[in-house]
Design a protein around this motif. Structure first.
Motif, PDB file in Angstrom:
ATOM      1  N   ASP A   5       0.204 -10.799  -3.218  1.00  0.00           N
ATOM      2  CA  ASP A   5      -0.681 -10.852  -4.376  1.00  0.00           C
ATOM      3  C   ASP A   5      -2.031 -11.400  -3.935  1.00  0.00           C
ATOM      4  O   ASP A   5      -2.445 -12.500  -4.305  1.00  0.00           O
ATOM      5  CB  ASP A   5      -0.065 -11.741  -5.465  1.00  0.00           C
ATOM      6  CG  ASP A   5      -0.920 -11.804  -6.722  1.00  0.00           C
ATOM      7  OD1 ASP A   5      -1.763 -10.913  -6.911  1.00  0.00           O
ATOM      8  OD2 ASP A   5      -0.739 -12.756  -7.512  1.00  0.00           O
ATOM      9  N   ASP A  50      -3.448  -3.199  -6.888  1.00  0.00           N
ATOM     10  CA  ASP A  50      -4.474  -4.239  -6.785  1.00  0.00           C
ATOM     11  C   ASP A  50      -5.880  -3.636  -6.826  1.00  0.00           C
ATOM     12  O   ASP A  50      -6.059  -2.413  -6.997  1.00  0.00           O
ATOM     13  CB  ASP A  50      -4.262  -5.107  -5.543  1.00  0.00           C
ATOM     14  CG  ASP A  50      -4.443  -4.351  -4.230  1.00  0.00           C
ATOM     15  OD1 ASP A  50      -5.020  -3.239  -4.236  1.00  0.00           O
ATOM     16  OD2 ASP A  50      -4.018  -4.880  -3.183  1.00  0.00           O
ATOM     17  N   LEU A  51      -6.894  -4.478  -6.670  1.00  0.00           N
ATOM     18  CA  LEU A  51      -8.280  -4.032  -6.781  1.00  0.00           C
ATOM     19  C   LEU A  51      -8.688  -3.062  -5.676  1.00  0.00           C
ATOM     20  O   LEU A  51      -9.683  -2.344  -5.804  1.00  0.00           O
ATOM     21  CB  LEU A  51      -9.218  -5.251  -6.771  1.00  0.00           C
ATOM     22  CG  LEU A  51      -9.098  -6.178  -7.993  1.00  0.00           C
ATOM     23  CD1 LEU A  51     -10.027  -7.376  -7.828  1.00  0.00           C
ATOM     24  CD2 LEU A  51      -9.418  -5.422  -9.282  1.00  0.00           C
ATOM     25  N   LYS A  52      -7.916  -3.035  -4.593  1.00  0.00           N
ATOM     26  CA  LYS A  52      -8.197  -2.104  -3.505  1.00  0.00           C
ATOM     27  C   LYS A  52      -7.439  -0.790  -3.670  1.00  0.00           C
ATOM     28  O   LYS A  52      -7.531   0.094  -2.813  1.00  0.00           O
ATOM     29  CB  LYS A  52      -7.838  -2.745  -2.162  1.00  0.00           C
ATOM     30  CG  LYS A  52      -8.702  -3.945  -1.804  1.00  0.00           C
ATOM     31  CD  LYS A  52      -8.337  -4.489  -0.433  1.00  0.00           C
ATOM     32  CE  LYS A  52      -9.234  -5.673  -0.056  1.00  0.00           C
ATOM     33  NZ  LYS A  52      -8.897  -6.215   1.290  1.00  0.00           N
ATOM     34  N   GLY A  53      -6.689  -0.680  -4.755  1.00  0.00           N
ATOM     35  CA  GLY A  53      -5.944   0.540  -5.006  1.00  0.00           C
ATOM     36  C   GLY A  53      -4.594   0.589  -4.326  1.00  0.00           C
ATOM     37  O   GLY A  53      -3.981   1.664  -4.254  1.00  0.00           O
ATOM     38  N   ASN A  54      -4.126  -0.551  -3.818  1.00  0.00           N
ATOM     39  CA  ASN A  54      -2.854  -0.599  -3.105  1.00  0.00           C
ATOM     40  C   ASN A  54      -1.744  -1.162  -3.990  1.00  0.00           C
ATOM     41  O   ASN A  54      -1.951  -2.161  -4.691  1.00  0.00           O
ATOM     42  CB  ASN A  54      -2.980  -1.469  -1.855  1.00  0.00           C
ATOM     43  CG  ASN A  54      -3.938  -0.878  -0.846  1.00  0.00           C
ATOM     44  OD1 ASN A  54      -3.949   0.330  -0.620  1.00  0.00           O
ATOM     45  ND2 ASN A  54      -4.752  -1.721  -0.227  1.00  0.00           N
ATOM     46  N   LYS A  55      -0.582  -0.563  -3.935  1.00  0.00           N
ATOM     47  CA  LYS A  55       0.575  -1.089  -4.646  1.00  0.00           C
ATOM     48  C   LYS A  55       1.117  -2.306  -3.885  1.00  0.00           C
ATOM     49  O   LYS A  55       1.140  -2.306  -2.647  1.00  0.00           O
ATOM     50  CB  LYS A  55       1.653  -0.028  -4.797  1.00  0.00           C
ATOM     51  CG  LYS A  55       1.272   1.120  -5.737  1.00  0.00           C
ATOM     52  CD  LYS A  55       2.427   2.084  -5.911  1.00  0.00           C
ATOM     53  CE  LYS A  55       2.115   3.140  -6.952  1.00  0.00           C
ATOM     54  NZ  LYS A  55       1.078   4.087  -6.508  1.00  0.00           N
ATOM     55  N   THR A 108      -3.265 -12.407  -9.024  1.00  0.00           N
ATOM     56  CA  THR A 108      -3.016 -12.007 -10.413  1.00  0.00           C
ATOM     57  C   THR A 108      -1.837 -12.763 -11.027  1.00  0.00           C
ATOM     58  O   THR A 108      -1.707 -12.826 -12.245  1.00  0.00           O
ATOM     59  CB  THR A 108      -2.715 -10.506 -10.491  1.00  0.00           C
ATOM     60  OG1 THR A 108      -1.477 -10.227  -9.824  1.00  0.00           O
ATOM     61  CG2 THR A 108      -3.833  -9.681  -9.862  1.00  0.00           C
ATOM     62  N   LYS A 145       2.653  -3.309  -8.769  1.00  0.00           N
ATOM     63  CA  LYS A 145       1.370  -3.152  -9.449  1.00  0.00           C
ATOM     64  C   LYS A 145       0.319  -2.670  -8.445  1.00  0.00           C
ATOM     65  O   LYS A 145       0.509  -2.742  -7.230  1.00  0.00           O
ATOM     66  CB  LYS A 145       0.935  -4.491 -10.056  1.00  0.00           C
ATOM     67  CG  LYS A 145       1.870  -5.015 -11.129  1.00  0.00           C
ATOM     68  CD  LYS A 145       1.612  -4.388 -12.482  1.00  0.00           C
ATOM     69  CE  LYS A 145       0.420  -5.013 -13.159  1.00  0.00           C
ATOM     70  NZ  LYS A 145       0.243  -4.506 -14.550  1.00  0.00           N
ATOM     71  N   GLY A 169      -4.969 -10.625  -4.752  1.00  0.00           N
ATOM     72  CA  GLY A 169      -5.947 -10.797  -5.819  1.00  0.00           C
ATOM     73  C   GLY A 169      -5.625 -11.944  -6.755  1.00  0.00           C
ATOM     74  O   GLY A 169      -6.363 -12.183  -7.719  1.00  0.00           O
ATOM     75  N   SER A 211       0.810  -1.221   0.000  1.00  0.00           N
ATOM     76  CA  SER A 211       0.000   0.000   0.000  1.00  0.00           C
ATOM     77  C   SER A 211       0.847   1.277   0.000  1.00  0.00           C
ATOM     78  O   SER A 211       0.303   2.380  -0.065  1.00  0.00           O
ATOM     79  CB  SER A 211      -0.986   0.054   1.181  1.00  0.00           C
ATOM     80  OG  SER A 211      -0.348   0.429   2.384  1.00  0.00           O
TER      81      SER A 211
END
Length: 251
Positions: free
Chosen positions: A120, A105-110, A124, A103, A122, A74
């Motif tokens: 990871d 993630d879907l929560k907006g965290n790096k 991905t 990258k 999510g 994050s």
């Protein structure tokens, strides 16, 4: 604080100060910029661009160490650099230095896809190991990097990722410093091809990445080992005896 003396391990200050020339250094691209004492404005890293700090002491006539800082979950490379202020150390010791971003993630965290425990969440399966390895190669094509002095420093998720880089790219990574992060719990997923210098830093009161190990199950991650298991595991990887040194005062 837990310290383990390993044959291939060194304190961070020693890693930074180990700046002897190497006759096998890579050759820079002739188009490399002449930037000194600031970030090279040329973006590296492709879709996840990152800039490289070039110290005032850098010279094409002398191979320079390369230091890459990996942020926590994050956070970002910039925030982690502001927190640790490693650019000052890069300037002092003459290091090429970069702090890339993971990258989003879907929560907006790096994040970095380091181990099954972190981070990871999510699923991905992004190949951050290759991304960071390619980043090292890209920097080597533009600057004269000593291939025997490529180092990673990571905090939390970045520490997990630094261990991943030591596992996957021991032929490239000379040493890692990890702050509050662990290696793979499944030792079969880490097969370093050469010894890697390790400095593991972790507080016993850390409630996020627990000193004795734990789980990120609530976020979708798996179980991670504790500090003692992580360091003893790397002692075995490096062919060292598990001699504990607990004489250092608390930090």
């Amino acid at each position: 604080m837990f310290r383990l003396r390993l044959k291939q391990c060194a304190l961070f200050g020693v890693l930074l100060a180990a700046c002897a020339s190497s006759p096998t250094a890579s050759s820079p691209d002739a188009s490399a910029p002449t930037t000194r004492g600031e970030y090279d404005p040329t973006p590296f890293g492709g879709a996840r661009p990152v800039q490289v700090y070039v110290p005032n002491g850098y010279s094409d006539a002398k191979p320079a160490p390369l230091l890459i800082l990996l942020h926590g979950y994050s956070a970002s490379g910039l925030l982690e650099d502001l927190y640790l202020n490693l650019r000052a150390s890069a300037e002092k010791y003459g290091l090429l230095y970069a702090h890339p971003d993971g990258k989003i993630d879907l929560k907006g965290n790096k994040y970095w896809n380091a181990t099954d425990a972190c981070c990871d969440f999510g699923k991905t399966n992004v190949d951050d190991s290759k991304y960071l390895s390619d980043l090292v190669i890209e920097i080597e094509t533009r600057y004269k990097v000593d291939p025997k002095r490529v180092y990673f420093i990571g905090h939390s998720n970045g520490a997990f990722m630094s261990y991943r880089m030591a596992c996957d790219h021991a032929d490239v990574v000379a040493g890692v410093m990890t702050l509050a992060g662990e290696t793979w719990l499944d030792t079969g997923k880490c097969n370093p091809s050469a010894p890697v210098a390790i400095l593991h830093v972790q507080g016993t009161a850390d409630a996020t990445i627990k000193y004795d190990g734990g789980s990120n199950g609530g976020l979708g991650g798996g179980v991670y080992p504790g500090a003692a298991v992580t360091t003893s595991t790397w002692a075995k990887y490096n062919g060292c005896g598990p001699t504990l040194d607990t004489s250092a005062p608390p930090i």
